[in-house]
Design a protein around this motif. Structure first.
Motif, mmCIF file in Angstrom:
data_model
loop_
_atom_site.group_PDB
_atom_site.id
_atom_site.type_symbol
_atom_site.label_atom_id
_atom_site.label_comp_id
_atom_site.label_asym_id
_atom_site.label_seq_id
_atom_site.Cartn_x
_atom_site.Cartn_y
_atom_site.Cartn_z
ATOM 1 N N LYS A 52 0.811 -1.222 0.000
ATOM 2 C CA LYS A 52 0.000 0.000 0.000
ATOM 3 C C LYS A 52 0.842 1.268 0.000
ATOM 4 C CE LYS A 52 -0.967 0.023 4.967
ATOM 5 N NZ LYS A 52 -2.045 -0.037 5.950
ATOM 6 N N GLU A 107 -9.069 0.762 0.942
ATOM 7 C CA GLU A 107 -8.551 -0.367 1.710
ATOM 8 C C GLU A 107 -7.896 -1.352 0.746
ATOM 9 O OE1 GLU A 107 -10.233 -3.596 4.943
ATOM 10 O OE2 GLU A 107 -11.554 -2.968 3.327
ATOM 11 N N LEU A 108 -6.743 -1.862 1.126
ATOM 12 C CA LEU A 108 -6.053 -2.885 0.347
ATOM 13 C C LEU A 108 -6.055 -4.170 1.153
ATOM 14 C CD1 LEU A 108 -4.393 -3.605 -2.194
ATOM 15 C CD2 LEU A 108 -2.349 -2.913 -0.926
ATOM 16 N N LEU A 113 -7.663 -3.633 -4.087
ATOM 17 C CA LEU A 113 -7.808 -2.276 -3.581
ATOM 18 C C LEU A 113 -9.261 -1.865 -3.769
ATOM 19 C CD1 LEU A 113 -6.561 0.417 -2.567
ATOM 20 C CD2 LEU A 113 -6.175 0.988 -4.972
#
Length: 131
Positions: A52, A107-108, A113
């Motif tokens: 990220k 959010e990953l 993603l």
């Protein structure tokens, strides 16, 4: 959804990319699904093996920009076959409605993603009662 002159440019750009890629070239990376809900857009991008900290997300004038880099950990090896993409990538997406930039979340998880793009209050449908 409003028609915009930029829509034609994005369509033309997409067709030009298809032409230049040809049939044997790689697809755009990352692969993305975008869908619209009542109050937001959702962007799902498949980005396996990317940390990220190597991904940047920005929005400007309802245009989402997703950039990043896939770093190769094996630069000292001689490859006989290399199908995994590495290097920098960039994808841009234009949205019709105004996006509330202050409420965007991302959010990953497990190489996917997820970006939640809430519509601004002025872009949401309003019910008008008849007097």
């Amino acid at each position: 959804m409003l028609y915009d002159l930029y829509d034609d440019f994005f369509r033309l750009n997409r067709e030009f990319e298809k032409l230049m890629r040809g049939t044997n070239a790689r697809k755009s990376f990352p692969e993305v699904n975008i869908y619209e809900g009542k109050d937001q857009y959702m962007v799902l991008a498949k980005i396996p093996g990317v940390d990220k900290k190597d991904i940047q997300i920005s929005i400007r004038d309802n245009s989402l920009k997703l950039t990043g880099e896939i770093k190769s950990k094996d630069n000292d090896k001689t490859y006989y076959l290399a199908e995994r993409i590495n290097g920098k990538f960039e994808r841009n997406f234009m949205f019709d409605e105004n996006i509330d930039a202050e409420k965007i979340s991302a959010e990953l998880k497990n190489g996917v993603l997820t970006i939640n793009l809430p519509k601004s209050e002025d872009a949401k449908p309003k019910v008008i009662t008849i007097a």
